[in-house]
Design a protein around this motif. Structure first.
Motif, short mmCIF file in Angstrom:
data_model
loop_
_atom_site.label_atom_id
_atom_site.label_comp_id
_atom_site.label_asym_id
_atom_site.label_seq_id
_atom_site.Cartn_x
_atom_site.Cartn_y
_atom_site.Cartn_z
N TRP A 74 0.83 -1.20 0.00
CA TRP A 74 0.00 0.00 0.00
C TRP A 74 0.87 1.26 0.00
N ASN A 75 1.90 1.26 0.85
CA ASN A 75 2.82 2.41 0.89
C ASN A 75 3.54 2.60 -0.44
N TYR A 76 3.93 1.49 -1.06
CA TYR A 76 4.61 1.56 -2.36
C TYR A 76 3.69 2.19 -3.40
N VAL A 77 2.44 1.74 -3.44
CA VAL A 77 1.49 2.28 -4.41
C VAL A 77 1.27 3.78 -4.19
N LEU A 78 1.16 4.17 -2.92
CA LEU A 78 0.97 5.59 -2.61
C LEU A 78 2.16 6.43 -3.06
N GLU A 79 3.38 5.91 -2.82
CA GLU A 79 4.57 6.65 -3.23
C GLU A 79 4.66 6.77 -4.75
N GLN A 80 4.29 5.69 -5.44
CA GLN A 80 4.28 5.73 -6.89
C GLN A 80 3.28 6.75 -7.40
N ALA A 81 2.11 6.77 -6.77
CA ALA A 81 1.07 7.72 -7.18
C ALA A 81 1.52 9.16 -6.94
N LYS A 82 2.18 9.40 -5.80
CA LYS A 82 2.68 10.74 -5.51
C LYS A 82 3.75 11.16 -6.51
N SER A 83 4.62 10.21 -6.87
CA SER A 83 5.68 10.51 -7.84
C SER A 83 5.09 10.82 -9.20
N LEU A 84 4.07 10.06 -9.58
CA LEU A 84 3.41 10.33 -10.86
C LEU A 84 2.76 11.70 -10.85
N GLN A 85 2.15 12.07 -9.72
CA GLN A 85 1.52 13.36 -9.63
C GLN A 85 2.55 14.48 -9.80
N LYS A 86 3.74 14.26 -9.27
CA LYS A 86 4.81 15.24 -9.42
C LYS A 86 5.56 15.07 -10.73
N GLU A 87 5.15 14.06 -11.52
CA GLU A 87 5.78 13.75 -12.80
C GLU A 87 7.26 13.42 -12.63
N GLU A 88 7.56 12.68 -11.55
CA GLU A 88 8.93 12.26 -11.31
C GLU A 88 9.20 10.90 -11.92
N ILE A 89 8.15 10.14 -12.20
CA ILE A 89 8.32 8.87 -12.88
C ILE A 89 7.29 8.80 -14.00
N CYS A 115 17.40 16.02 -14.80
CA CYS A 115 16.23 16.60 -14.12
C CYS A 115 15.13 15.58 -13.86
N ARG A 116 15.01 14.58 -14.74
CA ARG A 116 13.97 13.56 -14.60
C ARG A 116 14.59 12.17 -14.71
N PRO A 117 15.39 11.77 -13.71
CA PRO A 117 16.11 10.50 -13.81
C PRO A 117 15.22 9.26 -13.82
N ASN A 118 13.98 9.40 -13.36
CA ASN A 118 13.09 8.23 -13.29
C ASN A 118 12.05 8.19 -14.40
N ILE A 119 12.18 9.08 -15.38
CA ILE A 119 11.30 9.04 -16.54
C ILE A 119 11.93 8.15 -17.61
N THR A 120 11.22 7.11 -18.01
CA THR A 120 11.70 6.23 -19.07
C THR A 120 11.37 6.86 -20.43
N CYS A 121 12.35 6.90 -21.31
CA CYS A 121 12.13 7.43 -22.66
C CYS A 121 12.30 6.30 -23.67
N ASN A 122 11.25 6.04 -24.42
CA ASN A 122 11.30 5.05 -25.50
C ASN A 122 11.35 5.79 -26.83
N PHE A 123 12.44 5.63 -27.55
CA PHE A 123 12.61 6.32 -28.83
C PHE A 123 12.30 5.36 -29.98
N VAL A 124 11.43 5.80 -30.86
CA VAL A 124 11.08 5.03 -32.05
C VAL A 124 11.60 5.78 -33.26
N VAL A 125 12.50 5.16 -34.00
CA VAL A 125 13.11 5.79 -35.17
C VAL A 125 12.35 5.37 -36.42
N GLY A 126 11.99 6.35 -37.23
CA GLY A 126 11.27 6.04 -38.46
C GLY A 126 11.17 7.25 -39.36
N ASN A 127 10.47 7.09 -40.47
CA ASN A 127 10.24 8.24 -41.34
C ASN A 127 8.92 8.90 -40.96
N THR A 128 8.61 10.00 -41.61
CA THR A 128 7.40 10.76 -41.26
C THR A 128 6.14 9.92 -41.39
#
Length: 298
Positions: A74-89, A115-128
């Motif tokens: 429960w504490n883990y879920v709450l912390e995750q939710a708070k981080s998402l609200q702050k856009e930290e993850i 600035c956002r070490p816990n944000i995962t970035c998925n890059f998709v390479v392609g044409n327009t």
């Protein structure tokens, strides 16, 4: 069931009585009793036997073995939710054209990660074409590419103009010529991006003014075109920002319009952009300005 009820149940077990648990939690004893009753009602089981001591029932003992895990989860879920609200993850799914992967993206990601070490970035390479379809399918948050044709649901914010460049090996016959016309290129095969590539389509439009078309080889991976022109007597067509080795040179070819607008492509319906996305785009625009200075983008 909520976290307070679970904490109260665990405290009763630790203290041994409802009274001591109430004192430890600074609750009225009736509050402790009510919380336990709510748990029992929700689960449909009795947790404690009647009596002064807080003696667990058989069902209560099973529940007691799991309560620490439940509280931890429960504490883990709450912390995750708070981080998402702050856009930290979270996750950003970003589409990019191939030329930006080597020149711009690594630098942008380095700044963004600070600035956002816990944000995962998925890059998709392609044409327009492929990136715009991915946006429509909701598999991308935004893309940096050209402007797709006949897709009013997508909006392009232009960031810079990419110039179409023609390249040959340094020992090619065209390497020493000052300026060439498009018709002079007919002497050699052209190596261009895939048919849905904006550079390819712009070139087709240029050649439509002539009665004949040149011979093409198409390569979907634009960054590999310089390798082809080194091995085959040919002329490559690439974006101006593509890094080139010393074995390849750029030649001047007359075109009516050699520029392709590149920008931020998003869905037209988007109204509110998250601060995380804004930050990434800020770093991207800054690095594109630096790139303009290095390779002469406009």
């Amino acid at each position: 069931m909520d976290l307070k009820e679970l904490t109260t149940f665990r405290t009763i077990i630790q203290e041994g009585t409802f009274t001591k648990a109430a004192a430890k939690l600074n609750y009225a004893q009736s509050t402790v009793t009510n919380q336990v009753q709510r748990l029992e009602k929700e689960f449909g089981i009795k947790l404690f036997k009647r009596g002064w001591d807080a003696e667990l029932t058989a069902s209560g003992k099973i529940f007691a073995e799991e309560v620490d895990k439940l509280i931890h989860h429960w504490n883990y879920v709450l912390e995750q939710a708070k981080s998402l609200q702050k856009e930290e993850i979270g996750i950003l799914n970003i589409g990019v054209i191939e030329t930006l992967t080597a020149t711009v993206l690594p630098i942008v990601l380095h700044k963004f990660r600070e600035c956002r070490p816990n944000i995962t970035c998925n890059f998709v390479v392609g044409n327009t074409d492929s990136l715009s379809q991915a946006l429509l399918d909701n598999s991308l948050d935004f893309a940096v590419c050209g402007e797709p044709y006949n897709l009013p649901s997508l909006h392009l914010e232009p960031l810079y103009n990419e110039k179409i460049s023609f390249i040959v090996s340094k020992d090619h016959a065209f390497a020493l010529k000052h300026t060439l016309s498009l018709e002079e290129l007919y002497e050699y095969p052209l190596i261009v991006g895939g048919k849905n590539c904006l550079y390819h389509m712009r070139l087709e439009k240029e050649f439509s003014r002539y009665s004949a078309k040149p011979f093409y080889y198409s390569v979907s991976q634009i960054s590999s075109i310089p390798s082809f022109v080194q091995e085959i007597p040919s002329v490559g067509v690439v974006p101006n920002s593509l890094p080139l080795s010393s074995d390849v040179v750029t030649i001047q070819v007359e075109m009516s319009d050699p520029y392709i607008p590149i920008g931020l492509l998003q869905k037209s319906s988007i109204e509110n952009i998250s601060s995380t996305r804004k930050l990434f785009l800020q770093y991207l625009k800054e690095e594109l300005l630096n790139l303009q200075g290095r390779v002469g983008l406009t």
